[in-house]
Design a protein around this motif. Structure first.
Motif, PDB file in Angstrom:
ATOM      1  N   THR A 125       8.263  -4.549  -6.088  1.00 19.92           N
ATOM      2  CA  THR A 125       7.203  -5.602  -6.669  1.00 19.92           C
ATOM      3  C   THR A 125       7.928  -7.021  -6.800  1.00 19.92           C
ATOM      4  O   THR A 125       7.251  -8.073  -6.583  1.00 19.92           O
ATOM      5  N   ILE A 128       7.916  -8.882  -3.374  1.00 20.72           N
ATOM      6  CA  ILE A 128       6.636  -9.178  -2.926  1.00 20.72           C
ATOM      7  C   ILE A 128       6.187 -10.409  -3.744  1.00 20.72           C
ATOM      8  O   ILE A 128       5.660 -11.454  -2.986  1.00 20.72           O
ATOM      9  N   PHE A 132       5.325 -14.123  -2.132  1.00 17.66           N
ATOM     10  CA  PHE A 132       3.901 -14.677  -2.316  1.00 17.66           C
ATOM     11  C   PHE A 132       4.106 -16.353  -2.720  1.00 17.66           C
ATOM     12  O   PHE A 132       3.422 -17.086  -2.362  1.00 17.66           O
ATOM     13  N   PRO A 175       2.203 -10.422   4.093  1.00 17.86           N
ATOM     14  CA  PRO A 175       2.670  -9.082   3.932  1.00 17.86           C
ATOM     15  C   PRO A 175       3.753  -8.586   4.724  1.00 17.86           C
ATOM     16  O   PRO A 175       4.589  -7.648   4.297  1.00 17.86           O
ATOM     17  N   SER A 178       7.209  -9.768   3.421  1.00 19.73           N
ATOM     18  CA  SER A 178       7.427  -8.869   2.304  1.00 19.73           C
ATOM     19  C   SER A 178       8.109  -7.515   2.551  1.00 19.73           C
ATOM     20  O   SER A 178       8.947  -7.306   1.974  1.00 19.73           O
ATOM     21  N   VAL A 179       7.450  -7.067   3.545  1.00 25.57           N
ATOM     22  CA  VAL A 179       8.000  -5.611   4.075  1.00 25.57           C
ATOM     23  C   VAL A 179       9.184  -5.804   4.626  1.00 25.57           C
ATOM     24  O   VAL A 179      10.241  -5.058   4.378  1.00 25.57           O
ATOM     25  N   PHE A 207       8.702   1.356  -1.421  1.00 24.97           N
ATOM     26  CA  PHE A 207       7.172   1.130  -1.400  1.00 24.97           C
ATOM     27  C   PHE A 207       6.371   2.319  -1.871  1.00 24.97           C
ATOM     28  O   PHE A 207       6.540   3.538  -1.185  1.00 24.97           O
ATOM     29  N   GLN A 211       2.784  -0.889  -4.807  1.00 19.51           N
ATOM     30  CA  GLN A 211       3.253  -2.003  -4.268  1.00 19.51           C
ATOM     31  C   GLN A 211       2.234  -2.206  -3.138  1.00 19.51           C
ATOM     32  O   GLN A 211       2.170  -3.630  -2.746  1.00 19.51           O
ATOM     33  N   ILE A 212       1.968  -1.293  -2.380  1.00 21.62           N
ATOM     34  CA  ILE A 212       0.868  -1.726  -1.402  1.00 21.62           C
ATOM     35  C   ILE A 212      -0.441  -2.197  -1.907  1.00 21.62           C
ATOM     36  O   ILE A 212      -1.029  -2.997  -1.402  1.00 21.62           O
ATOM     37  N   LEU A 215       0.222  -5.810  -2.837  1.00 19.58           N
ATOM     38  CA  LEU A 215       0.143  -6.756  -1.294  1.00 19.58           C
ATOM     39  C   LEU A 215      -0.995  -6.933  -1.115  1.00 19.58           C
ATOM     40  O   LEU A 215      -1.336  -8.026  -0.817  1.00 19.58           O
ATOM     41  N   PHE A 219      -2.724 -10.663  -1.278  1.00 24.99           N
ATOM     42  CA  PHE A 219      -3.340 -11.312  -0.073  1.00 24.99           C
ATOM     43  C   PHE A 219      -4.749 -11.894  -0.239  1.00 24.99           C
ATOM     44  O   PHE A 219      -5.210 -12.758   0.179  1.00 24.99           O
TER      45      PHE A 219
END
Length: 347
Positions: A125, A128, A132, A175, A178-179, A207, A211-212, A215, A219
């Motif tokens: 988190t 990410i 962002f 995204p 971040s991954v 993840f 968390q997904i 994202l 986004f």
């Protein structure tokens, strides 16, 4: 600094005196300064390298080094390291005229990584959110006025504030970056902990569904902000300077014809567009200036004049102004046509 006396505390947020005291103490840790020098060298060397994703789209490798370094040595050293790496990068690998304000872009990126990752239990988190903030607030929001100043002061050119390709690039890569950064830190944190550089083992860098969802949400928020600004910018800015000569000529001709039909222009008068305000899915409002031509006027050239061009033509004399609403396109039906001149009253 005696490493045996060094604090190993972890903090939930950077909003405490102890956090900043530990961050400042890194400046007295010789090993940390050596590590920072290594990160600076790697960052400068890798700055021009990237992972190709698509045509004209790549992930810059240097940001991995930036994030890892900021996580290890904290915000105080990160700010200094960013300033040094930006200066060295410009000196060793110049890509244009040096412009000092660009240094704040480098500093902001490093500072954000440090605030999210230094002396913290590093989670997916946090990674990410840090990425962002950099992609959106630094690369899009903060970078725009600096680029505008660079073009104006250094290049002597105008800069398009809303550059859709650059904005889409940052949002599209967010995204994936971040991954990849999460995977990179998952690998590097255990190594750094073994050497006593960090105090978290990175076990929370996983993840999960939340968390997904984060994202996707960020986004979507980014797209909504960009879309909202695009609509606002499109509806409120003056489009005249960005129009092709043929489009300007078409508007001038349409307004001139309608004004002639309504007997709003005298013989030998023409119009020159000054401002054009377009509405997405709506009408176009045009402000124009009326000019009296002379025998020496090149009517062919004058037909595509913007007002700023007409003012430079000494064969034209300003005679008034007006406005019109163009329905369904820039040269469609005209309504609400008004003309103001010294010779006649507004209809």
């Amino acid at each position: 600094m005696n490493r045996a006396n060094k604090s190993t505390a972890l903090y939930a947020t950077p909003f405490s005196k102890a956090y900043w005291r530990d961050a400042a103490a890194e400046l007295r840790d010789t090993r940390m300064l050596v590590f920072a020098a290594l990160m600076i060298a790697l960052r400068v060397a890798l700055k021009s390298l990237g992972i190709p994703i698509a045509a004209d789209l790549k992930i810059n490798i240097a940001f991995f080094v930036n994030a890892f370094g900021a996580m290890v040595f904290g915000p105080v050293v990160a700010v200094i390291a960013a300033a040094i790496s930006d200066t060295l990068g410009c000196l060793l690998f110049p890509s244009g005229a040096y412009f000092f304000p660009f240094i704040f872009i480098e500093i902001a990126g490093s500072l954000i990584f440090a605030l999210f990752l230094y002396r913290a239990r590093v989670t997916a988190t946090r990674v990410i959110l840090s990425r962002f903030c950099i992609d959106f607030f630094v690369n899009i929001v903060m970078n725009t006025p600096i680029m505008w100043l660079y073009y104006k002061m250094i290049l002597g050119k105008s800069y398009l504030i809303f550059q859709l390709p650059r904005i889409i690039k940052n949002l599209a890569l967010f995204p994936l970056e971040s991954v990849l950064l999460t995977l990179f830190l998952t690998l590097m944190i255990p190594i750094a902990k073994r050497f006593g550089l960090v105090y978290d083992n990175g076990e929370n860098l996983k993840f999960q569904k939340r968390q997904i969802a984060l994202l996707v949400t960020l986004f979507a928020i980014g797209l909504a902000c960009v879309g909202g600004y695009y609509v606002y910018d499109y509806n409120t800015k003056n489009h005249a300077s960005g129009m092709a000569s043929s489009e300007v000529a078409g508007i001038n001709a349409a307004i001139g014809h309608q004004a002639g039909v309504e007997s709003l222009l005298e013989d030998g008068q023409i119009v020159a567009v000054s401002k054009v305000y377009k509405k997405l899915g709506g009408d176009t409002t045009v402000e124009f200036t009326i000019y009296q031509t002379s025998d020496a006027t090149d009517l062919s050239a004058a037909s595509s004049y913007l007002d700023k061009n007409a003012k430079k033509d000494e064969t034209l004399t300003e005679a008034g102004s007006g406005s019109a609403v163009l329905v369904k396109g820039s040269t469609g039906d005209i309504t609400a046509l008004t003309v103001n001149t010294s010779a006649q009253e507004t209809p």
